[in-house]
Design a protein around this motif. Sequence first.
Motif, short mmCIF file in Angstrom:
data_model
loop_
_atom_site.label_atom_id
_atom_site.label_comp_id
_atom_site.label_asym_id
_atom_site.label_seq_id
_atom_site.Cartn_x
_atom_site.Cartn_y
_atom_site.Cartn_z
N ASP A 11 0.86 -1.19 0.00
CA ASP A 11 0.00 0.00 0.00
C ASP A 11 0.90 1.24 0.00
OD1 ASP A 11 -2.10 1.77 0.36
OD2 ASP A 11 -2.64 1.07 2.37
N HIS B 131 -2.37 2.18 9.16
CA HIS B 131 -2.98 0.93 9.62
C HIS B 131 -2.02 -0.24 9.49
CE1 HIS B 131 -3.42 0.09 5.26
NE2 HIS B 131 -3.61 1.40 5.20
N THR C 27 1.30 0.84 7.72
CA THR C 27 1.52 1.99 6.83
C THR C 27 1.69 3.24 7.66
OG1 THR C 27 -0.77 2.73 6.60
CG2 THR C 27 -0.06 0.94 5.15
N GLU D 260 0.97 7.24 6.56
CA GLU D 260 0.36 7.92 5.41
C GLU D 260 -0.22 9.27 5.78
OE1 GLU D 260 -3.38 5.97 4.08
OE2 GLU D 260 -2.70 4.24 5.23
N GLU E 284 2.39 7.88 1.28
CA GLU E 284 2.22 6.67 2.08
C GLU E 284 3.29 5.64 1.76
OE1 GLU E 284 -1.42 4.49 1.23
OE2 GLU E 284 -1.25 3.36 3.11
CO CO Z 1 -3.02 2.68 3.68
#
Ligand code: CO
Length: 275
Positions: free
Chosen positions: A120, A183, A214, A216, A247
């Motif tokens: 991500d 998260h 992550t 972000e 991120e």
């Molecule tokens: Co994310």
Amino acid sequence: MSNVEVSRAQLRETGTIKRHGPEAFAAMRKAGQLAASALDMLAPYVVPGVTTEELDDRVLDFALEHGAVPAPLNYRGFTKSICTSINHVVCHGIPGSKPLREGDIINIDVTLIVDGWHGDTSRMYAVGEISRRAERLIEVTYEALKLGVEQVKPGNTLGHIGAAIQKFAEKERCSVVKDFCGHGLGRLFHDRPNILHYGEAGEGAVMEPGMFFTIEPMINLGKPHVKVLSDGWTAVTRDRELSAQFEHTVAVTETGVEVFTHSPAGRLEWPSHFN
Ligand code: CO
Ligand code: MF3
Ligand code: CO
């Protein structure tokens, strides 16, 4: 609460966060690098006149060609493969048929599932020439992410990350969005813990090797307040001022941090260029 009780609470929270082994690290390297490659691939196409739907199509094709699946597609009713958040859109913008215009700034957020693992990552792109203030916001946001990543190591708390981001952003007369956070992730897209982009060093869970999450940060030129539009996704600044976000997906290692989503093409050598 006494200090002893505070540290017990932190231990309890820490214990609910997954810790991963070497095979999971290898899988996350693969997923993270593919997601970052998708962002590299997009760079030449983020120009005036292109629609965000075209960018979405390119990422879907890229994912399928590489045996990956875009995680946002059909995620909780989201109908596209990426998020495209333009100017005062904070996050979760839905790709559509409106062409990008010279001077726009856009965050593109890609999450790819590779062999069941999630990578991500998101970056800002400048559409043609942008204003000096937009450029400064992007620089501040990237630096904020970097400072957050630098706090990742065993023994630090999650609060160290948020504190570093908030202190820097506010010193630069920008504000930190509080309504969305980073998260945990891995086989799940959004797992425990929440990664706040504000707070105090010493708050929250203690980081341990093997945790994946992550960072972000969403940083605004104006006030921090956001609202979600009637489509149920698009989050915008209430004052319609510009917002930016970067991120990375990271892991806590024995000695510090591993960033899974660095640009394989070596992009983002800040501040010389971000496109
Ligand atoms: Co994310
Ligand atoms: N990639 C976003 C994140 O950073 C989540 C997007 S969910 C979607 O967590 F459904 F909007 F795509
Ligand atoms: Co994302």
